[in-house]
Write an enzyme that holds these catalytic residues in place. Structure first.
Site, PDB file in Angstrom:
ATOM      1  N   HIS A  15       0.832  -1.202   0.000  1.00  0.00           N
ATOM      2  CA  HIS A  15       0.000   0.000   0.000  1.00  0.00           C
ATOM      3  C   HIS A  15       0.870   1.258   0.000  1.00  0.00           C
ATOM      4  CE1 HIS A  15      -3.159   2.539   2.329  1.00  0.00           C
ATOM      5  NE2 HIS A  15      -3.517   2.487   1.059  1.00  0.00           N
ATOM      6  N   HIS A  57      -0.620  11.267  -1.689  1.00  0.00           N
ATOM      7  CA  HIS A  57      -1.990  10.852  -1.388  1.00  0.00           C
ATOM      8  C   HIS A  57      -2.900  12.021  -1.070  1.00  0.00           C
ATOM      9  CE1 HIS A  57      -5.294   9.492   1.253  1.00  0.00           C
ATOM     10  NE2 HIS A  57      -5.293   8.405   0.495  1.00  0.00           N
TER      11      HIS A  57
END
Length: 266
Positions: A15, A57
């Site tokens: 991730h 992100h």
């Protein structure tokens, strides 16, 4: 329709590049994932204030860099001057916000398969998809395993389908909506990506029966990962690629890990 195509990426993806092994969305994360034998990564791509695709992100810089303000309002030269590693640990001081080109070069050299999430800043869905889809198609041209493009933005996926139809796409959701199959069909998604907390066995079976792959995030418990694989899930996205990979030794390690290239660790 029965699913006949094999899942093209590694079955376990780190991730945000390296999970909890390195600062997220950095080149150090790629090395960390490869070092523990993880064959692939997931990462986020957003546009800078200069319109360049970069790995990050959040829409703002504060959490993962020493900068301030919006990513979409920060020029490339200012973004490159930021430290994206020290927040995680002092030994990662000096890590930068990578460009998509840097990420592609590193992933190809390490033999890492890629789930690239198109992560638009507010109001930039179609613009981000145009830039990212075109650039990804160029950077991975001729690659044995092209990246899979995923997004929560259905308009972004529609643009990606027009500009890079050869790259597979995944519809990202948190809770699986009642009309998930219709949405996947509408955007031409080959995969459903859902939060593990809201995914059930019946949905996995239905999706695979409809000819879709199923990926799920963010699964950090090896026992839970094994249950999901037993249901028929194709891919686990995890913050603990070391633990999940260790529990699943049957999954292959990446190829072509260059001698002398090591992940930084503390």
């Amino acid at each position: 329709m029965t699913l006949s195509r094999p899942w093209p990426l590694a079955p376990v993806l780190a991730h945000r590049c390296g999970g909890l092994l390195a600062p997220e969305n950095t080149l150090a994360g790629f090395a960390a994932a490869a070092k523990v034998g993880c064959g692939g990564v997931e990462f986020d791509v957003m546009l800078s204030g200069s319109g360049s695709p970069v790995l990050i992100h959040d829409e703002t810089l504060e959490r993962t860099t020493n900068g301030h303000g919006r990513v979409a309002g920060t020029r490339d030269e200012d973004l490159r001057a930021l430290d994206a590693g020290r927040w995680f640990d002092a030994c990662f001081a000096g890590e930068r916000v990578p460009t998509l080109e840097e990420a592609a070069v590193r992933c190809i050299s390490l033999g890492l398969s890629v789930n690239l999430e198109i992560k638009p800043s507010t109001g930039q869905d179609e613009e981000t998809a145009r830039v990212v889809a075109r650039r990804a198609g160029e950077l991975w041209a001729g690659a044995a395993v092209p990246p899979l493009l995923s997004s929560f933005s259905e308009s972004a996926l529609e643009v990606a389908a027009e500009l890079a139809a050869h790259l597979p796409r995944g519809l990202l959701v948190e809770r699986v909506p009642p009309d998930w199959l219709q949405r996947c069909r509408r955007v031409g998604a080959a995969a459903l990506h859902a939060h593990a907390r809201y995914l059930d066995r019946a949905t996995v079976i239905e999706a695979r029966g409809a000819g879709l792959w199923v990926a799920t995030y963010t699964v950090n418990d090896p026992g839970h990962a094994q249950t999901l694989f037993d249901w028929g899930v194709d891919c686990i996205i995890t913050d603990r690629p070391d633990a999940v990979r260790a529990f699943l030794p049957q999954h292959s390690a990446p190829t072509g890990y260059p001698a002398g290239l090591h992940a930084r660790s503390c």
